[in-house]
Write a protein that holds these residues in place. Structure first.
Motif, PDB file in Angstrom:
ATOM      1  N   GLY A   1       0.822  -1.202   0.000  1.00  9.82           N
ATOM      2  CA  GLY A   1       0.000   0.000   0.000  1.00  9.82           C
ATOM      3  C   GLY A   1       0.848   1.241   0.000  1.00  9.82           C
ATOM      4  O   GLY A   1       0.673   2.142   0.820  1.00  9.82           O
ATOM      5  N   VAL A   2       1.853   1.318  -0.892  1.00  6.64           N
ATOM      6  CA  VAL A   2       2.775   2.442  -0.949  1.00  6.64           C
ATOM      7  C   VAL A   2       2.024   3.745  -1.154  1.00  6.64           C
ATOM      8  O   VAL A   2       0.878   3.759  -1.586  1.00  6.64           O
ATOM      9  CB  VAL A   2       3.804   2.249  -2.080  1.00  6.64           C
TER      10      VAL A   2
ATOM     11  N   LEU B   1      -7.759   3.505  -8.862  1.00 11.20           N
ATOM     12  CA  LEU B   1      -7.899   2.063  -8.685  1.00 11.20           C
ATOM     13  C   LEU B   1      -7.716   1.624  -7.234  1.00 11.20           C
ATOM     14  O   LEU B   1      -7.852   0.435  -6.933  1.00 11.20           O
ATOM     15  CB  LEU B   1      -6.893   1.330  -9.580  1.00 11.20           C
ATOM     16  N   ALA B   2      -7.428   2.568  -6.338  1.00  9.99           N
ATOM     17  CA  ALA B   2      -7.317   2.227  -4.915  1.00  9.99           C
ATOM     18  C   ALA B   2      -8.643   1.717  -4.356  1.00  9.99           C
ATOM     19  O   ALA B   2      -8.675   1.066  -3.313  1.00  9.99           O
ATOM     20  CB  ALA B   2      -6.846   3.442  -4.115  1.00  9.99           C
TER      21      ALA B   2
ATOM     22  N   LEU C   1      -1.562  -1.548  -4.134  1.00 10.60           N
ATOM     23  CA  LEU C   1      -0.253  -1.560  -4.760  1.00 10.60           C
ATOM     24  C   LEU C   1       0.778  -2.174  -3.817  1.00 10.60           C
ATOM     25  O   LEU C   1       0.825  -1.843  -2.632  1.00 10.60           O
ATOM     26  CB  LEU C   1       0.189  -0.134  -5.110  1.00 10.60           C
ATOM     27  N   HIS C   2       1.607  -3.056  -4.360  1.00 11.96           N
ATOM     28  CA  HIS C   2       2.749  -3.600  -3.642  1.00 11.96           C
ATOM     29  C   HIS C   2       3.993  -3.205  -4.427  1.00 11.96           C
ATOM     30  O   HIS C   2       4.033  -3.378  -5.651  1.00 11.96           O
ATOM     31  CB  HIS C   2       2.668  -5.122  -3.534  1.00 11.96           C
ATOM     32  N   HIS C   3       4.997  -2.694  -3.716  1.00 16.38           N
ATOM     33  CA  HIS C   3       6.225  -2.292  -4.402  1.00 16.38           C
ATOM     34  C   HIS C   3       7.408  -3.038  -3.815  1.00 16.38           C
ATOM     35  O   HIS C   3       7.582  -3.112  -2.591  1.00 16.38           O
ATOM     36  CB  HIS C   3       6.457  -0.784  -4.282  1.00 16.38           C
TER      37      HIS C   3
ATOM     38  N   VAL D   1       3.286  -3.923  -8.253  1.00 15.05           N
ATOM     39  CA  VAL D   1       2.262  -4.901  -8.640  1.00 15.05           C
ATOM     40  C   VAL D   1       0.906  -4.401  -8.150  1.00 15.05           C
ATOM     41  O   VAL D   1       0.771  -3.976  -6.996  1.00 15.05           O
ATOM     42  CB  VAL D   1       2.569  -6.287  -8.033  1.00 15.05           C
ATOM     43  N   LEU D   2      -0.097  -4.452  -9.016  1.00 18.15           N
ATOM     44  CA  LEU D   2      -1.451  -4.020  -8.685  1.00 18.15           C
ATOM     45  C   LEU D   2      -2.291  -5.254  -8.387  1.00 18.15           C
ATOM     46  O   LEU D   2      -2.619  -6.028  -9.288  1.00 18.15           O
ATOM     47  CB  LEU D   2      -2.052  -3.234  -9.856  1.00 18.15           C
ATOM     48  N   VAL D   3      -2.646  -5.423  -7.118  1.00 11.55           N
ATOM     49  CA  VAL D   3      -3.322  -6.647  -6.675  1.00 11.55           C
ATOM     50  C   VAL D   3      -4.778  -6.355  -6.314  1.00 11.55           C
ATOM     51  O   VAL D   3      -5.041  -5.497  -5.455  1.00 11.55           O
ATOM     52  CB  VAL D   3      -2.606  -7.252  -5.453  1.00 11.55           C
TER      53      VAL D   3
END
Length: 295
Positions: free
Chosen positions: A30-31, A118-119, A124-126, A174-176
């Protein structure tokens, strides 16, 4: 910006976690960034008409750095334009996302284009550091390298990714989908642990950003600053067709100078625990020549 590579300047950041970014890697969940979806038949044309960057010919899997300027050439936002297949994503600091969506939707009155954060549906994972590519390849089934942006088959799902650095090291975002959150996080966290990647939080992300000298919109630059003053020249095209602020940006470019400029400031020695953001910077004669924005 204050820039000190040897320590973790943010008071809540841990030096060990920050060091991992240079030695193995860090994983941020969740950056402090958002991905904005841009859809509609006129999505590409609308972005081209509004962005300072020339997006013509941007193919699937490519990314380009861009900005949004006010009519007088002043900074509004900077972001990465990502093309995944025939779809468009904007990677932007979370604090700037709302105004970006509002402004671009406002100017899309006669265009078939719509923006959405898109939240609402994804996280988001970075992953960033020397082992980032190894970890990403292992998670993605051993296939690397890949295009700068695309989709990875993960079971029955197609998960979007972008290869981009936030702190100067190799990185992947990465968008999960939120529905896959628990399943993804368990497997991905285990994989990160096997390669010495450390979980990092907002404090570490801020510390790493400052140490890497990466400016942040709304903090290091704002609507009072001309785009040339921010130093984000890589986001600006002076040769593409018209876009908001282009005339002023071209005029400043021909003059060849600006009155102020965002720059890094490296401070040596032990600093007090007092916040430095906003503190004036004095020149050799004692006159104020600027102030600190990030520390």
């Amino acid at each position: 910006m204050a820039d000190e590579q040897e320590t973790a300047p943010h008071p809540e950041a841990t030096a060990a976690t920050c060091d991992a970014a240079w030695k193995t890697g860090v994983h941020l969940r969740g950056v402090e960034r958002c991905w904005i979806e841009v859809k509609g038949e006129d999505a590409a044309a609308h972005l081209q008409a509004m962005c300072t960057q020339d997006l013509g010919g941007q193919g699937a899997g490519e990314t380009r750095f861009a900005a949004l300027a006010a009519d007088r050439g002043r900074y509004l936002a900077d972001f990465w334009v990502i093309r995944i297949g025939d779809e468009w994503r904007l990677d932007i600091a979370a604090g700037l996302a709302g105004n970006l969506v509002k402004r671009l939707n406002m100017y899309a009155v006669s265009a078939d284009a719509e923006l959405r954060d898109l939240a609402e549906t994804c996280v988001l994972h970075h992953l960033e550091g020397p082992v980032a590519e190894t970890v990403f390849a292992a998670w993605a089934g051993g296939v690397a390298p890949r295009p700068a942006a695309g989709r990875v088959a993960w079971g029955a799902e197609q998960i979007e990714y972008c290869r981009r650095s936030h702190f100067g090291e190799p990185g992947y975002t990465v968008l999960v989908p939120r529905a896959l959150g628990t399943k993804f996080e368990t497997g991905f966290s285990d994989l990160c642990g096997e390669h010495g990647v450390i979980e990092a939080g907002a404090a570490e992300a801020e510390s790493l950003r400052v140490q890497a000298g990466r400016p942040l919109g709304g903090v290091d630059m704002c609507g009072d600053d001309l785009l040339q003053e921010t130093g984000l020249l890589a986001a600006v095209s002076l040769t593409k067709g018209c876009y908001p602020g282009q005339e002023m940006l071209q005029r400043i470019s021909k003059q060849g100078k600006v009155r102020k400029r965002l720059t890094g400031l490296r401070v040596k020695g032990i600093l007090s625990g007092e916040p430095l953001a906003g503190v004036p910077v004095l020149g050799p004669g004692g006159d104020e020549v600027g102030y600190i924005t990030s520390e």
